[in-house]
Scaffold this active site. Structure first.
Site, PDB file in Angstrom:
ATOM      1  N   LYS A 169      37.746 -17.473  44.531  1.00 58.46           N
ATOM      2  CA  LYS A 169      37.968 -17.686  45.958  1.00 58.46           C
ATOM      3  C   LYS A 169      37.210 -16.626  46.747  1.00 58.46           C
ATOM      4  O   LYS A 169      37.281 -15.435  46.434  1.00 58.46           O
ATOM      5  CB  LYS A 169      39.464 -17.637  46.281  1.00 58.46           C
ATOM      6  CG  LYS A 169      40.204 -18.868  45.790  1.00 58.46           C
ATOM      7  CD  LYS A 169      41.643 -18.873  46.263  1.00 58.46           C
ATOM      8  CE  LYS A 169      42.325 -20.183  45.929  1.00 58.46           C
ATOM      9  NZ  LYS A 169      41.864 -21.302  46.748  1.00 58.46           N
ATOM     10  N   ASP A 250      37.020 -30.547  49.664  1.00 58.01           N
ATOM     11  CA  ASP A 250      38.395 -30.312  49.243  1.00 58.01           C
ATOM     12  C   ASP A 250      39.322 -30.629  50.422  1.00 58.01           C
ATOM     13  O   ASP A 250      39.782 -31.752  50.582  1.00 58.01           O
ATOM     14  CB  ASP A 250      38.536 -28.871  48.770  1.00 58.01           C
ATOM     15  CG  ASP A 250      39.925 -28.537  48.243  1.00 58.01           C
ATOM     16  OD1 ASP A 250      40.793 -29.428  48.250  1.00 58.01           O
ATOM     17  OD2 ASP A 250      40.161 -27.387  47.830  1.00 58.01           O
ATOM     18  N   LYS A 277      43.551 -33.260  44.960  1.00 58.00           N
ATOM     19  CA  LYS A 277      44.869 -32.659  44.790  1.00 58.00           C
ATOM     20  C   LYS A 277      45.901 -33.716  45.177  1.00 58.00           C
ATOM     21  O   LYS A 277      46.092 -33.993  46.367  1.00 58.00           O
ATOM     22  CB  LYS A 277      45.017 -31.418  45.671  1.00 58.00           C
ATOM     23  CG  LYS A 277      44.054 -30.280  45.346  1.00 58.00           C
ATOM     24  CD  LYS A 277      44.370 -29.072  46.233  1.00 58.00           C
ATOM     25  CE  LYS A 277      43.582 -27.843  45.795  1.00 58.00           C
ATOM     26  NZ  LYS A 277      42.263 -27.790  46.427  1.00 58.00           N
TER      27      LYS A 277
END
Length: 369
Positions: A169, A250, A277
């Site tokens: 990240k 994302d 996700k």
């Protein structure tokens, strides 16, 4: 064997997960989070229970709402008493029909609780080689934001543990420091030895994004996730057309609903990858739709958990195993919590396994509401 699940009852249990460390992202630091275990059972056979998990992500999920628990309770009450045919397709279609897209984590919880119930309440969600044959899934090792020394410690630990894909990240430290961490890995391992991914969580300014992508491309990265904040569709499309390294969408997928909306986004932006996700994008059926559209456009994809407990992570891993995946997936988040449920999920040398002999912890056995 009967062909119908009859008079299904639903209830839920809040649970507070505590991180082992301060989990830094570009949107802030997480120390703990509340998740909700959803229980499904037939009224006449209460001992056979299916479990799901609703785990909205703070500041990101569509259903990260102050009155989330009220909505979840309302769905448990109003949907109790239904009958469903014993069919994965029937269950997924029913959930999509009764729970709107603005509650993606609730959809995911009901889908997975019912699929678990369908398979006898054994924490089995699908017929899949992950559960049935202990077939592992390759995963990336996640490096959380923090000061440089903390991130270096994580990198060394993941490399020692045998990961061949590292995801870091970025966006919180000084950009030069982040580049020096990537250089640290690349000085020791080539791109053929270690796959490197970075996740900016939308931290780059659109005006400087291309310059940063050019710099990052020197480190032979596999991809960068969400370089700019979601919602800037034309800017993202321009970046994807000209980028020197693959871009993965994302957060950009959150709130994009229906087949037409999904296709319009992907056809407009044409990213190199998308990241799915289930908790954030509307559950398992919605993910299947994203995958179908992406593959028709020759866009790559992988699946990632979103800080669920081992209940949600187990379901996502089994879902992932129904596809023929070879690329590392984002399924290593079960190690983040000091009070996660004990489970058969095990990580060895950069792969996640379901080791049935380990069994599940006792927490859910005591939940009788």
């Amino acid at each position: 064997m009967k062909a119908i699940l009859k008079n299904i009852k639903f209830s839920f249990l809040p649970y507070h997960l505590k991180f082992k460390f301060d989990a830094g992202t570009s949107r802030g630091v997480l120390k703990e989070k509340t998740t909700f275990f959803v229980k499904a059972f037939e009224n006449e056979i209460p001992q056979i229970i299916g479990w799901g998990e609703a785990a909205p992500l703070p500041k990101l999920s569509l259903d990260d709402l102050p009155d989330f628990e009220f909505f979840l309770k309302d769905y448990c009450n109003q949907l109790s008493g239904i009958d469903l045919r014993k069919s994965e397709e029937e269950i997924l279609n029913w959930v999509s029909g009764v729970i709107p897209e603005r509650f993606p984590s609730i959809r995911f919880a009901f889908e997975t609780a019912l699929l678990d119930l369908l398979h006898g309440g054994k924490k089995k969600i699908f017929d899949n080689p992950f559960f049935d044959q202990n077939e592992p899934i390759p995963i990336n090792g996640l490096i959380w934001m923090g000061n440089k020394n903390f991130m270096l410690e994580q990198i060394d630990k993941k490399l020692e543990e045998g990961y061949n894909c590292i995801k870091m990240k970025i966006g919180a430290l000084d950009f030069e420091q982040e580049c020096s961490l990537l250089e640290y890995i690349r000085a020791r391992f080539s791109k053929d030895e270690i796959i490197l991914r970075v996740d900016a969580n939308g931290a780059f300014d659109p005006k400087s994004a291309m310059e940063k992508l050019e710099i990052l491309s020197r480190f032979d990265l596999h991809s960068i996730e969400q370089p700019i904040r979601q919602g800037q569709i034309q800017v993202m499309a321009s970046l994807c057309r000209s980028t020197p390294l693959p871009i993965a969408l994302d957060e950009e997928l959150i709130g994009v609903n229906g087949e037409e909306g999904k296709r319009n986004l992907l056809e407009t932006v044409l990213p190199q990858f998308i990241i799915l996700k289930p908790t954030l994008v509307g559950g398992l059926q919605s993910c299947m739709e994203w995958i179908s559209i992406a593959e028709s456009l020759e866009i790559g994809w992988w699946i990632t958990s979103a800080l669920e407990s081992n209940i949600g992570l187990n379901a996502i891993s089994q879902f992932t195993s129904t596809f023929s995946v070879t690329m590392p997936q984002g399924l290593g988040t079960g190690q983040l919590y000091q009070n996660n449920l004990d489970s058969p999920l095990t990580i060895k040398e950069g792969q996640i396994y379901y080791e049935k002999e380990k069994g599940w912890g006792e927490l859910l056995n005591g939940f009788t509401n």
